[in-house]
Motif scaffolding. Structure first.
Motif, PDB file in Angstrom:
ATOM      1  N   VAL A  29       0.817  -1.211   0.000  1.00  0.00           N
ATOM      2  CA  VAL A  29       0.000   0.000   0.000  1.00  0.00           C
ATOM      3  C   VAL A  29       0.852   1.262   0.000  1.00  0.00           C
ATOM      4  N   GLY A  30       2.166   1.094   0.000  1.00  0.00           N
ATOM      5  CA  GLY A  30       3.060   2.246  -0.117  1.00  0.00           C
ATOM      6  C   GLY A  30       3.540   2.828   1.193  1.00  0.00           C
ATOM      7  N   ASP A  31       3.237   2.175   2.298  1.00  0.00           N
ATOM      8  CA  ASP A  31       3.720   2.653   3.594  1.00  0.00           C
ATOM      9  C   ASP A  31       5.144   2.158   3.815  1.00  0.00           C
ATOM     10  N   ASP A  32       5.965   3.025   4.347  1.00  0.00           N
ATOM     11  CA  ASP A  32       7.325   2.644   4.708  1.00  0.00           C
ATOM     12  C   ASP A  32       7.387   2.619   6.227  1.00  0.00           C
ATOM     13  N   ILE A  33       7.245   1.421   6.796  1.00  0.00           N
ATOM     14  CA  ILE A  33       7.193   1.312   8.246  1.00  0.00           C
ATOM     15  C   ILE A  33       8.490   0.737   8.779  1.00  0.00           C
ATOM     16  N   GLU A  34       8.784   1.068  10.007  1.00  0.00           N
ATOM     17  CA  GLU A  34       9.951   0.523  10.679  1.00  0.00           C
ATOM     18  C   GLU A  34       9.525  -0.730  11.454  1.00  0.00           C
ATOM     19  N   PRO A  35      10.342  -1.757  11.419  1.00  0.00           N
ATOM     20  CA  PRO A  35      10.022  -2.954  12.186  1.00  0.00           C
ATOM     21  C   PRO A  35       9.982  -2.645  13.680  1.00  0.00           C
ATOM     22  N   ARG A  36       9.029  -3.272  14.369  1.00  0.00           N
ATOM     23  CA  ARG A  36       8.915  -3.101  15.822  1.00  0.00           C
ATOM     24  C   ARG A  36       9.289  -4.409  16.495  1.00  0.00           C
ATOM     25  N   GLY A  37      10.302  -4.375  17.299  1.00  0.00           N
ATOM     26  CA  GLY A  37      10.701  -5.550  18.066  1.00  0.00           C
ATOM     27  C   GLY A  37      11.605  -6.495  17.294  1.00  0.00           C
ATOM     28  N   PRO A  38      12.142  -7.468  17.988  1.00  0.00           N
ATOM     29  CA  PRO A  38      13.110  -8.380  17.377  1.00  0.00           C
ATOM     30  C   PRO A  38      12.520  -9.293  16.308  1.00  0.00           C
ATOM     31  N   ILE A  39      11.259  -9.674  16.456  1.00  0.00           N
ATOM     32  CA  ILE A  39      10.666 -10.584  15.463  1.00  0.00           C
ATOM     33  C   ILE A  39      10.469  -9.864  14.143  1.00  0.00           C
ATOM     34  N   GLU A  40       9.950  -8.641  14.174  1.00  0.00           N
ATOM     35  CA  GLU A  40       9.759  -7.898  12.928  1.00  0.00           C
ATOM     36  C   GLU A  40      11.103  -7.493  12.328  1.00  0.00           C
ATOM     37  N   THR A  41      12.090  -7.235  13.158  1.00  0.00           N
ATOM     38  CA  THR A  41      13.423  -6.925  12.642  1.00  0.00           C
ATOM     39  C   THR A  41      13.993  -8.121  11.898  1.00  0.00           C
ATOM     40  N   GLU A  42      13.832  -9.307  12.462  1.00  0.00           N
ATOM     41  CA  GLU A  42      14.295 -10.530  11.786  1.00  0.00           C
ATOM     42  C   GLU A  42      13.509 -10.767  10.506  1.00  0.00           C
ATOM     43  N   ALA A  43      12.202 -10.529  10.539  1.00  0.00           N
ATOM     44  CA  ALA A  43      11.379 -10.697   9.338  1.00  0.00           C
ATOM     45  C   ALA A  43      11.818  -9.728   8.249  1.00  0.00           C
ATOM     46  N   ALA A  44      12.094  -8.492   8.622  1.00  0.00           N
ATOM     47  CA  ALA A  44      12.551  -7.497   7.645  1.00  0.00           C
ATOM     48  C   ALA A  44      13.896  -7.897   7.051  1.00  0.00           C
ATOM     49  N   ARG A  45      14.774  -8.449   7.877  1.00  0.00           N
ATOM     50  CA  ARG A  45      16.081  -8.901   7.385  1.00  0.00           C
ATOM     51  C   ARG A  45      15.903 -10.039   6.386  1.00  0.00           C
ATOM     52  N   ARG A  46      15.038 -11.004   6.714  1.00  0.00           N
ATOM     53  CA  ARG A  46      14.803 -12.128   5.806  1.00  0.00           C
ATOM     54  C   ARG A  46      14.134 -11.677   4.512  1.00  0.00           C
ATOM     55  N   LEU A  47      13.208 -10.744   4.626  1.00  0.00           N
ATOM     56  CA  LEU A  47      12.531 -10.231   3.438  1.00  0.00           C
ATOM     57  C   LEU A  47      13.517  -9.510   2.527  1.00  0.00           C
ATOM     58  N   ALA A  48      14.378  -8.692   3.100  1.00  0.00           N
ATOM     59  CA  ALA A  48      15.392  -7.983   2.308  1.00  0.00           C
ATOM     60  C   ALA A  48      16.363  -8.977   1.667  1.00  0.00           C
ATOM     61  N   GLU A  49      16.713 -10.004   2.400  1.00  0.00           N
ATOM     62  CA  GLU A  49      17.606 -11.036   1.870  1.00  0.00           C
ATOM     63  C   GLU A  49      16.959 -11.754   0.687  1.00  0.00           C
ATOM     64  N   ASP A  50      15.673 -12.089   0.813  1.00  0.00           N
ATOM     65  CA  ASP A  50      14.965 -12.752  -0.276  1.00  0.00           C
ATOM     66  C   ASP A  50      14.862 -11.850  -1.504  1.00  0.00           C
TER      67      ASP A  50
END
Length: 55
Positions: A29-50
């Motif tokens: 939807v075009g939102d640029d959100i920051e990950p909250r907490g360690p789980i979302e940070t890990e998810a963001a890292r995996r998503l960027a890696e993919d």
């Protein structure tokens, strides 16, 4: 992740999947959100890696 309170790795992976869905939906939807907490940070890292692997 500094501490893992989940007893099984499948539970942790499920939490990461949910966090990835939230991050991907926000990006769709075009939102640029920051990950909250360690789980979302890990998810963001995996998503960027993919995404980098697909290039």
């Amino acid at each position: 992740m500094a501490r893992d309170y989940e007893r099984k790795t499948t539970h942790t992976e499920a939490m990461i999947d949910v966090a990835m869905i939230r991050l991907m939906a926000a990006r769709l939807v075009g939102d640029d959100i920051e990950p909250r907490g360690p789980i979302e940070t890990e998810a963001a890292r995996r998503l960027a890696e993919d995404l980098n692997d697909q290039k």
